[in-house]
Design a protein around this motif. Structure first.
Motif, mmCIF file in Angstrom:
data_model
loop_
_atom_site.group_PDB
_atom_site.id
_atom_site.type_symbol
_atom_site.label_atom_id
_atom_site.label_comp_id
_atom_site.label_asym_id
_atom_site.label_seq_id
_atom_site.Cartn_x
_atom_site.Cartn_y
_atom_site.Cartn_z
ATOM 1 N N ALA A 249 0.827 -1.203 0.000
ATOM 2 C CA ALA A 249 0.000 0.000 0.000
ATOM 3 C C ALA A 249 0.864 1.257 0.000
ATOM 4 C CB ALA A 249 -0.931 -0.004 1.214
ATOM 5 N N LEU A 250 1.926 1.252 0.811
ATOM 6 C CA LEU A 250 2.833 2.406 0.837
ATOM 7 C C LEU A 250 3.523 2.584 -0.503
ATOM 8 C CD1 LEU A 250 4.518 2.164 4.366
ATOM 9 C CD2 LEU A 250 2.453 3.398 3.695
ATOM 10 N N ALA A 251 3.919 1.464 -1.113
ATOM 11 C CA ALA A 251 4.572 1.530 -2.423
ATOM 12 C C ALA A 251 3.626 2.087 -3.485
ATOM 13 C CB ALA A 251 5.076 0.147 -2.829
ATOM 14 N N ALA A 252 2.325 1.812 -3.320
ATOM 15 C CA ALA A 252 1.334 2.309 -4.280
ATOM 16 C C ALA A 252 1.048 3.791 -4.110
ATOM 17 C CB ALA A 252 0.041 1.514 -4.137
ATOM 18 N N GLY A 253 1.430 4.354 -2.946
ATOM 19 C CA GLY A 253 1.217 5.777 -2.724
ATOM 20 C C GLY A 253 0.439 6.116 -1.470
ATOM 21 N N ALA A 254 0.061 5.105 -0.675
ATOM 22 C CA ALA A 254 -0.651 5.372 0.570
ATOM 23 C C ALA A 254 0.300 6.008 1.591
ATOM 24 C CB ALA A 254 -1.232 4.083 1.138
ATOM 25 N N THR A 255 -0.282 6.724 2.545
ATOM 26 C CA THR A 255 0.515 7.335 3.610
ATOM 27 C C THR A 255 0.216 6.701 4.968
ATOM 28 O OG1 THR A 255 -1.164 9.082 3.625
ATOM 29 C CG2 THR A 255 0.907 9.563 2.511
ATOM 30 N N GLY A 256 -0.533 5.606 4.943
ATOM 31 C CA GLY A 256 -0.794 4.902 6.185
ATOM 32 C C GLY A 256 -1.552 3.616 5.933
ATOM 33 N N TYR A 257 -1.430 2.674 6.873
ATOM 34 C CA TYR A 257 -2.146 1.393 6.790
ATOM 35 C C TYR A 257 -2.684 1.067 8.170
ATOM 36 C CZ TYR A 257 -3.349 -3.303 5.197
ATOM 37 O OH TYR A 257 -4.042 -4.433 4.842
ATOM 38 N N LEU A 258 -3.988 0.803 8.230
ATOM 39 C CA LEU A 258 -4.646 0.523 9.497
ATOM 40 C C LEU A 258 -5.455 -0.761 9.375
ATOM 41 C CD1 LEU A 258 -5.527 1.459 12.374
ATOM 42 C CD2 LEU A 258 -7.387 2.714 11.262
ATOM 43 N N ASP A 259 -5.206 -1.706 10.276
ATOM 44 C CA ASP A 259 -6.004 -2.927 10.325
ATOM 45 C C ASP A 259 -7.424 -2.541 10.729
ATOM 46 O OD1 ASP A 259 -7.312 -5.312 11.327
ATOM 47 O OD2 ASP A 259 -5.335 -6.255 11.326
ATOM 48 N N LYS A 260 -8.402 -3.020 9.966
ATOM 49 C CA LYS A 260 -9.793 -2.636 10.219
ATOM 50 C C LYS A 260 -10.247 -3.023 11.616
ATOM 51 C CE LYS A 260 -12.508 -2.565 6.641
ATOM 52 N NZ LYS A 260 -13.429 -2.946 5.536
ATOM 53 N N HIS A 261 -9.658 -4.082 12.193
ATOM 54 C CA HIS A 261 -10.012 -4.472 13.556
ATOM 55 C C HIS A 261 -9.672 -3.375 14.562
ATOM 56 C CE1 HIS A 261 -9.579 -8.604 11.725
ATOM 57 N NE2 HIS A 261 -10.736 -8.712 12.332
ATOM 58 N N ALA A 262 -8.682 -2.556 14.230
ATOM 59 C CA ALA A 262 -8.222 -1.519 15.151
ATOM 60 C C ALA A 262 -8.817 -0.153 14.849
ATOM 61 C CB ALA A 262 -6.689 -1.432 15.106
ATOM 62 N N ALA A 263 -9.670 -0.064 13.843
ATOM 63 C CA ALA A 263 -10.175 1.238 13.395
ATOM 64 C C ALA A 263 -10.915 1.986 14.493
ATOM 65 C CB ALA A 263 -11.069 1.062 12.169
ATOM 66 N N ALA A 264 -11.698 1.274 15.305
ATOM 67 C CA ALA A 264 -12.513 1.942 16.318
ATOM 68 C C ALA A 264 -11.675 2.735 17.315
ATOM 69 C CB ALA A 264 -13.378 0.916 17.055
ATOM 70 N N THR A 265 -10.471 2.267 17.596
ATOM 71 C CA THR A 265 -9.631 2.940 18.594
ATOM 72 C C THR A 265 -8.493 3.755 17.980
ATOM 73 O OG1 THR A 265 -8.257 0.951 18.814
ATOM 74 C CG2 THR A 265 -10.107 1.196 20.343
ATOM 75 N N GLN A 266 -8.183 3.508 16.709
ATOM 76 C CA GLN A 266 -6.971 4.126 16.159
ATOM 77 C C GLN A 266 -7.178 5.002 14.927
ATOM 78 O OE1 GLN A 266 -3.907 1.104 15.661
ATOM 79 N NE2 GLN A 266 -4.467 0.122 17.582
ATOM 80 N N VAL A 267 -8.375 5.008 14.338
ATOM 81 C CA VAL A 267 -8.530 5.717 13.070
ATOM 82 C C VAL A 267 -8.304 7.222 13.223
ATOM 83 C CG1 VAL A 267 -11.054 6.019 13.246
ATOM 84 C CG2 VAL A 267 -9.946 5.956 11.007
ATOM 85 N N VAL A 268 -8.786 7.812 14.288
ATOM 86 C CA VAL A 268 -8.591 9.257 14.473
ATOM 87 C C VAL A 268 -7.110 9.574 14.666
ATOM 88 C CG1 VAL A 268 -9.042 11.221 15.987
ATOM 89 C CG2 VAL A 268 -10.913 9.692 15.345
ATOM 90 N N GLY A 269 -6.420 8.758 15.471
ATOM 91 C CA GLY A 269 -4.986 8.959 15.662
ATOM 92 C C GLY A 269 -4.218 8.800 14.369
ATOM 93 N N ALA A 270 -4.621 7.814 13.552
ATOM 94 C CA ALA A 270 -3.961 7.598 12.259
ATOM 95 C C ALA A 270 -4.146 8.805 11.347
ATOM 96 C CB ALA A 270 -4.520 6.342 11.599
ATOM 97 N N ILE A 271 -5.349 9.354 11.334
ATOM 98 C CA ILE A 271 -5.618 10.555 10.526
ATOM 99 C C ILE A 271 -4.731 11.708 10.971
ATOM 100 C CG2 ILE A 271 -7.352 12.344 10.076
ATOM 101 C CD1 ILE A 271 -9.455 10.066 10.144
ATOM 102 N N ARG A 272 -4.597 11.891 12.268
ATOM 103 C CA ARG A 272 -3.793 13.014 12.778
ATOM 104 C C ARG A 272 -2.310 12.833 12.443
ATOM 105 N NH1 ARG A 272 -7.144 16.156 15.157
ATOM 106 N NH2 ARG A 272 -8.921 15.410 16.384
ATOM 107 N N VAL A 273 -1.829 11.602 12.490
ATOM 108 C CA VAL A 273 -0.441 11.344 12.100
ATOM 109 C C VAL A 273 -0.224 11.751 10.649
ATOM 110 C CG1 VAL A 273 1.236 9.512 11.621
ATOM 111 C CG2 VAL A 273 0.004 9.534 13.790
ATOM 112 N N ILE A 274 -1.142 11.367 9.768
ATOM 113 C CA ILE A 274 -1.008 11.684 8.343
ATOM 114 C C ILE A 274 -1.128 13.185 8.113
ATOM 115 C CG2 ILE A 274 -2.079 11.366 6.078
ATOM 116 C CD1 ILE A 274 -2.813 8.522 6.993
ATOM 117 N N LEU A 275 -2.048 13.837 8.810
ATOM 118 C CA LEU A 275 -2.191 15.287 8.665
ATOM 119 C C LEU A 275 -0.938 16.031 9.099
ATOM 120 C CD1 LEU A 275 -5.862 15.810 9.933
ATOM 121 C CD2 LEU A 275 -5.014 16.179 7.601
ATOM 122 N N SER A 276 -0.165 15.421 10.002
ATOM 123 C CA SER A 276 1.079 16.053 10.463
ATOM 124 C C SER A 276 2.231 15.839 9.487
ATOM 125 C CB SER A 276 1.467 15.503 11.840
ATOM 126 O OG SER A 276 1.942 14.165 11.747
ATOM 127 N N GLY A 277 1.962 15.101 8.397
ATOM 128 C CA GLY A 277 2.993 14.884 7.395
ATOM 129 C C GLY A 277 3.800 13.628 7.584
#
Length: 232
Positions: free
Chosen positions: A104-132
């Protein structure tokens, strides 16, 4: 968007959700919209609609599932990478992280999140990406660092699922679900002949003697991957 909605969304980072399960989209949307500086500007379950929404709704981040009914999520990531105004792409998927995160990163993604962890980590993942920065789980970060720091290269000719192309890996995963060539062809919008060609290449790369052995290998891998997910 009316004037009230425009005022409400002003200053909020805009998120587009791409997942073919409405309940998953609703759950992620609720988590994001609960944040005062984040806003879901759109949602869809198809690649075709995604491209139009990215153009018209100008999201900052697109959250993408890899399994979509009208195409391959990795191909969508490649098409979105570099889109004007797009800060990042977060892949949120059920697929095995150790195999798909690096792709996914090689294709151009800036993050990868296991869907099982989305409920607790998706907002944090978004903030990491927004920070560059790039978002990966701690486990995946350690695994990638181990691969980079490995002192010895893999043995020549060693069979590895990591040697499969993105499309071959997609076919291999579906074989692990005991789907036939015609069912895989329908799922991936390919011809049966093309699927059979991918199966032949996979069998050769993994040094497997027969189609039956390939199916057993794929099913065993799928079972082990499922057990690993449950342990986590």
């Amino acid at each position: 968007m009316d004037a009230g909605q425009s005022a409400q969304s002003r200053g909020r980072h805009r998120i587009l959700i791409v997942d073919d399960h409405p309940l998953v989209r609703a759950g992620i949307k609720a988590l994001i919209d609960d944040e005062p500086d984040l806003l879901v500007c759109g949602e869809t379950g198809s690649i075709h609609d995604t491209l139009g929404l990215v153009r018209d709704d100008t999201p900052d981040i697109v959250i993408v599932d890899l399994s979509l009914p009208d195409g391959n999520g990795l191909e969508l990531v490649k098409r979105l990478a570099g889109a004007p105004g797009l800060v990042g792409i977060l892949v949120c998927s059920m697929h095995e992280e150790s195999l798909f995160a690096q792709r996914a990163l090689a294709a151009g993604a800036t993050g990868y999140l296991d869907k099982h962890a989305a409920a607790t980590q998706v907002v944090g993942a978004i903030r990491v990406i927004l920070s560059g920065r790039i978002y990966l789980s701690e486990r995946m970060t350690e695994l990638m660092l181990e691969r980079l720091s490995a002192k010895q290269p893999p043995l020549a000719g060693a069979a590895s699922i990591h040697d499969l192309s993105d499309r071959e890996l997609e076919v291999f995963c579906l074989l692990g679900q005991c789907l036939s060539a015609s069912q895989i062809a329908a799922r991936l919008h390919l011809s049966v002949k093309t699927v059979e060609a991918h199966r032949a290449k996979i069998k050769r790369k993994l040094n497997l003697a027969s189609g039956a052995e390939l199916t057993r290998c794929a099913v065993q891998w799928a079972l082990e991957a499922g057990q690993e997910d449950r342990r986590e």
